[in-house]
Design a protein around this motif. Structure first.
Motif, PDB file in Angstrom:
ATOM      1  N   UNK A 101       0.825  -1.213   0.000  1.00 37.92           N
ATOM      2  CA  UNK A 101       0.000   0.000   0.000  1.00 37.92           C
ATOM      3  C   UNK A 101       0.858   1.261   0.000  1.00 37.92           C
ATOM      4  N   UNK A 102       2.115   1.151   0.410  1.00 39.12           N
ATOM      5  CA  UNK A 102       2.975   2.342   0.396  1.00 39.12           C
ATOM      6  C   UNK A 102       4.191   2.117  -0.500  1.00 39.12           C
ATOM      7  N   UNK A 103       3.889   1.562  -1.683  1.00 41.03           N
ATOM      8  CA  UNK A 103       4.929   1.177  -2.640  1.00 41.03           C
ATOM      9  C   UNK A 103       5.771   2.374  -3.068  1.00 41.03           C
ATOM     10  N   UNK A 104       5.120   3.486  -3.441  1.00 40.03           N
ATOM     11  CA  UNK A 104       5.840   4.677  -3.916  1.00 40.03           C
ATOM     12  C   UNK A 104       6.721   5.271  -2.835  1.00 40.03           C
ATOM     13  N   UNK A 105       6.180   5.354  -1.636  1.00 39.64           N
ATOM     14  CA  UNK A 105       6.930   5.871  -0.485  1.00 39.64           C
ATOM     15  C   UNK A 105       8.163   5.008  -0.233  1.00 39.64           C
ATOM     16  N   UNK A 106       7.983   3.683  -0.342  1.00 41.26           N
ATOM     17  CA  UNK A 106       9.089   2.750  -0.123  1.00 41.26           C
ATOM     18  C   UNK A 106      10.234   3.054  -1.080  1.00 41.26           C
ATOM     19  N   UNK A 107       9.904   3.234  -2.367  1.00 37.62           N
ATOM     20  CA  UNK A 107      10.960   3.526  -3.343  1.00 37.62           C
ATOM     21  C   UNK A 107      11.581   4.888  -3.098  1.00 37.62           C
ATOM     22  N   UNK A 108      10.748   5.859  -2.714  1.00 38.46           N
ATOM     23  CA  UNK A 108      11.286   7.196  -2.448  1.00 38.46           C
ATOM     24  C   UNK A 108      12.315   7.128  -1.326  1.00 38.46           C
ATOM     25  N   UNK A 109      11.970   6.423  -0.238  1.00 40.03           N
ATOM     26  CA  UNK A 109      12.894   6.384   0.902  1.00 40.03           C
ATOM     27  C   UNK A 109      14.130   5.539   0.580  1.00 40.03           C
ATOM     28  N   UNK A 110      13.944   4.473  -0.219  1.00 40.62           N
ATOM     29  CA  UNK A 110      15.130   3.707  -0.637  1.00 40.62           C
ATOM     30  C   UNK A 110      16.099   4.618  -1.380  1.00 40.62           C
ATOM     31  N   UNK A 111      15.552   5.467  -2.283  1.00 42.79           N
ATOM     32  CA  UNK A 111      16.415   6.390  -3.035  1.00 42.79           C
ATOM     33  C   UNK A 111      17.076   7.382  -2.092  1.00 42.79           C
ATOM     34  N   UNK A 112      16.291   7.886  -1.151  1.00 42.98           N
ATOM     35  CA  UNK A 112      16.830   8.859  -0.202  1.00 42.98           C
ATOM     36  C   UNK A 112      17.941   8.229   0.618  1.00 42.98           C
ATOM     37  N   UNK A 113      17.717   6.978   1.016  1.00 43.88           N
ATOM     38  CA  UNK A 113      18.751   6.283   1.776  1.00 43.88           C
ATOM     39  C   UNK A 113      20.028   6.158   0.957  1.00 43.88           C
ATOM     40  N   UNK A 114      19.875   5.728  -0.304  1.00 43.37           N
ATOM     41  CA  UNK A 114      21.066   5.544  -1.147  1.00 43.37           C
ATOM     42  C   UNK A 114      21.814   6.864  -1.282  1.00 43.37           C
ATOM     43  N   UNK A 115      21.070   7.972  -1.479  1.00 47.15           N
ATOM     44  CA  UNK A 115      21.713   9.279  -1.620  1.00 47.15           C
ATOM     45  C   UNK A 115      22.482   9.634  -0.349  1.00 47.15           C
ATOM     46  N   UNK A 116      21.847   9.444   0.812  1.00 51.98           N
ATOM     47  CA  UNK A 116      22.505   9.797   2.075  1.00 51.98           C
ATOM     48  C   UNK A 116      23.742   8.945   2.294  1.00 51.98           C
ATOM     49  N   UNK A 117      23.601   7.648   2.010  1.00 54.41           N
ATOM     50  CA  UNK A 117      24.716   6.735   2.262  1.00 54.41           C
ATOM     51  C   UNK A 117      25.899   7.065   1.354  1.00 54.41           C
ATOM     52  N   UNK A 118      25.598   7.384   0.076  1.00 50.26           N
ATOM     53  CA  UNK A 118      26.679   7.711  -0.861  1.00 50.26           C
ATOM     54  C   UNK A 118      27.361   9.007  -0.448  1.00 50.26           C
TER      55      UNK A 118
END
Lengths: 111, 632
Positions: free
Chosen positions: B118-135
């Motif tokens: 139900x929160x598929x889009x949010x999941x991808x958004x936060x995954x991207x945000x995580x990758x950006x922060x980690x990099x």
């Protein structure tokens, strides 16, 4: 004018001052003891006139060539007239609203 | 792409995050393709940076110490000057490749795993945000950027652990993870402030140079190193902060693979590796790292034996591995630690994704309900076996080379070496156990088994790719690979150029460790396949130890007791002080005093005109008397 001044100068200044002091004290006594608002206003008028007498007396004895004291007296009379008009209007409103002009009975401005 | 342009890499997923957040809801498939495209672009960019890096190595040889690229951020003349920038060297290169590749794999895998969420889009958004922060974290050349990306990855971890926010356990787990790591983060922040006060800069390289030149007082340096390590311990779930990691398994499995196996939890290892010269300047610094790492490795290996949740077993094996990395750092072998980090990222991410595949197929994650799945899910089963063997340290798999490097580094330290050897068969045993109980034997829950099927290709493709890396990833240790890429030496030299590193192949260690691992695997085979009654017997025979392990050494209970009685007790005391002293006396006190005095004073107002007139006249007379007496 000249004549009046010379007459006045035959009487010492102290006499005028004593007269004015008596008049002022009468006014104070009236303000403190009267209960009727109209009488209080009349007492205030007495005090104003006492002040006016003082003004003229001092003017006549100390600086007779300049009319400062007389001008003050005229101002005092003007103010007294305006004040009487205003005060009487207030008393009138007071009587309309409270049904009395007795200041002892009008004591709403308290705790 | 030049190394100095590496700042573009974190901006790609960051852009995807913004796009998904703003317009994701209006896009087909909630915009997941944007996230994946950005991640793929970041991976390609990372490979280009690696290519440029190897070129620079070939040109400059071992003196090449990485490049920096920074811009002025804050400049108040004579007061404060802060640059914001990136630093690319061997450690950064390893982290860039690991983060972009695993993030890409996890995002592709999530196409299947999170389908219909139900929160598929949010999941991808936060995954991207995580990758950006980690990099950004691994690229940062200064503590300030490092600190706030450090907090951002913590935030993403919190959000993703609590993804299934209708589950109370998930909400509790995300809070636990966030608060536990925050305790360490406070230490990190204080350490950064101390170092800034001592040197006037946030730049990590400059701070290290200043410390080596003896410009930092030794007490300050000691305090900041200990506090810095506190931050690393919290993030990397080292004892006694390890309690949050197993609970973090409440999050979706791809999140466990990305954040709680391959990337965020190794941020602590990265931080210590980056600042290792500081640790070595402090007396007892490396020993502290070593002790914490050993403790974590040892206690988590035993816990892996008794856990019944497939994801929790893998979580404890992650703790086991993280401890090993700290052991390597404490032994002064950062190359071995980074090699283990590199290998571990692939096989541990794969193990988690396998576990996710099993959960996806059977909707069960307790090993009591699984079994016999190898026939139904061959790809998942085989890759899981590869991951388990790699974790155990079976020769030629990636985990073996890394573990061997650490053992060689420990050779001179007999006690450490002995303890590490002790954990080897235990690791092998619990990895064999979880594989056998899940994929071999007879199904324990017919319904779950009937339901089971191999996952769709979108999910198995990342598994296969990671599986290939698990097999060949360890070969980076060979010098020949470096020569193939045009520079001398293997990955050790890529990562730590200041001290040319050669592959230590000690046949005694290889044979000895392999024998221990195989002994563990055979014991697992015997206990769970040949004589399945053995585990229950062992549990009965060692009942007190078994109870201790099942209750996770009661550490969680001790923390709960301390929170209930000490923390909340102090909180109640402070709350009482705040309510009664600060609020009622300090704030309300003056107000009530004023009010009381005003109450007393108001009765002078009678409202009667003569009273006021009298007061006025008395006042005038009094003033007149004063005036006369002063004059006279």
């Amino acid at each position: 004018m000249e004549e009046a001044r010379s007459v006045a100068q035959q009487i010492p200044l102290e006499h005028f001052l004593v007269l004015s002091a008596i008049l002022f004290s009468l006014g104070v006594y009236g303000v403190l003891t009267r209960r009727n608002a109209v009488l209080i206003i009349m007492s205030v008028e007495l005090m104003l006139n006492a002040a006016a007498i003082n003004m003229i007396a001092f003017a006549a004895y100390t600086a007779p060539d300049r009319f400062i004291g007389m001008i003050f007296a005229i101002f005092i009379i003007t103010i007294a007239a305006a004040e009487a008009g205003l005060a009487l209007a207030i008393v009138l409103r007071l009587f309309r609203n409270q049904g009395t002009a007795n200041v002892d009975e009008v004591d709403e401005l308290k705790w | 792409m030049n190394m100095t342009d590496a700042w573009i890499i974190p901006l790609l997923p960051a852009g995807a995050f913004v796009l998904l957040l703003l317009v994701g809801a209006y896009l087909p498939r909630k915009g997941d393709f944007i996230a994946i495209a950005a991640m793929a672009a970041a991976f390609v960019a990372a490979l280009l940076v690696v290519a440029d890096f190897t070129d620079a190595l070939a040109e400059h040889g071992a003196e090449f110490a990485g490049v920096s690229n920074s811009i002025e951020w804050i400049d108040i003349p004579d007061v404060l000057h802060i640059d914001l920038g990136i630093h690319v060297d061997g450690i950064t290169i390893v982290m860039l490749v690991v983060v972009t590749f695993v993030a890409l794999m996890v995002q592709v895998y999530s196409l299947g795993y999170m389908h219909g969420d139900s929160r598929y889009g949010w999941f991808y958004a936060i995954l991207s945000f995580f990758a950006a922060s980690m990099l950004a974290l691994v690229l940062a050349d200064n503590f300030l950027l490092l600190y706030f990306t450090w907090e951002l990855v913590g935030l993403c971890s919190y959000l993703l652990i609590g993804h299934y926010n209708h589950l109370r356990s998930a909400a509790e787990a995300s809070k636990k993870a966030f608060i536990t790591t925050r305790i360490g983060d406070v230490g990190l922040l204080i350490a950064i402030i101390l170092l800034f006060k001592a040197t006037g800069t946030f730049n990590i390289q400059e701070i290290i140079h200043a410390a080596e030149a003896g410009e930092i007082r030794s007490e300050v340096l000691t305090a900041s190193v200990v506090l810095l390590f506190l931050g690393a311990m919290g993030k990397s779930a080292q004892f006694p902060f390890h309690v949050w990691l197993p609970d973090a398994m409440e999050g979706p499995t791809p999140v466990s693979a990305l954040i709680h196996a391959a990337t965020m939890v190794v941020a602590g290892v990265y931080l210590v590796a980056r600042t290792l010269p500081l640790f070595e300047l402090v007396e007892g610094g490396p020993e502290l790292v070593l002790a914490v790492g050993l403790m974590t490795t040892f206690i988590s290996a035993l816990l892996g034996l008794v856990m019944t949740d497939i994801k929790r077993v893998i979580a404890y094996s992650t703790l086991n591995s993280l401890g090993l990395m700290f052991v390597a750092l404490g032994l002064g072998a950062p190359g071995a630690a980074m090699l283990y980090l590199f290998a571990h990222a692939f096989f541990k991410a794969m193990l988690f994704l396998d576990a996710g595949s099993v959960i996806h197929a059977t909707e069960a994650q307790e090993v009591d309900k699984l079994g016999g799945l190898l026939r139904k899910m061959p790809i998942t089963g085989v890759t899981f076996a590869l991951g388990a063997l790699s974790m155990a340290g079976v020769p030629v798999l990636a985990g073996f080379w890394a573990k061997d490097e650490i053992l060689v580094a420990a050779l001179d330290n007999h006690a450490v070496f002995a303890l590490l050897c002790l954990t080897l068969p235990v690791t092998a045993l619990y990895m064999a156990r979880v594989f056998i109980l899940t994929f071999l034997g007879t199904p324990k829950d017919e319904h779950a088994f009937e339901h089971a099927h191999e996952s769709p290709p979108l999910m198995t493709a990342p598994l296969v790719l990671l599986g290939i890396l698990t097999v060949v990833g360890g070969f980076v240790v060979f010098d020949g690979l470096g020569e193939l890429m045009g520079f001398p030496g293997g990955i050790g030299q890529v990562i730590f150029l200041h001290e040319p590193h050669e592959l230590h192949l000690d046949w005694n260690v290889i044979l000895g460790s392999s024998a221990l691992v195989i002994a563990g695997l055979v014991a697992g085979w015997y206990a769970y396949v040949v004589r399945p009654s053995v585990p229950a017997m062992a549990a009965r025979a060692l009942a007190p130890i078994h109870r201790l392990l099942v209750n996770k050494y009661y550490i969680d209970d001790i923390y709960q007791y301390l929170i209930d009685h000490v923390v909340l007790g102090v909180a109640r005391l402070l709350s009482w002080f705040d309510r009664n002293v600060v609020n009622d006396t300090g704030i309300n006190g003056p107000a009530e005093t004023t009010n009381g005095l005003a109450y007393l004073a108001k009765f002078q107002q009678t409202g009667k005109l003569p009273n006021y007139a009298l007061a006025m006249i008395v006042g005038v007379v009094a003033l007149a008397l004063v005036a006369f007496s002063l004059k006279g």
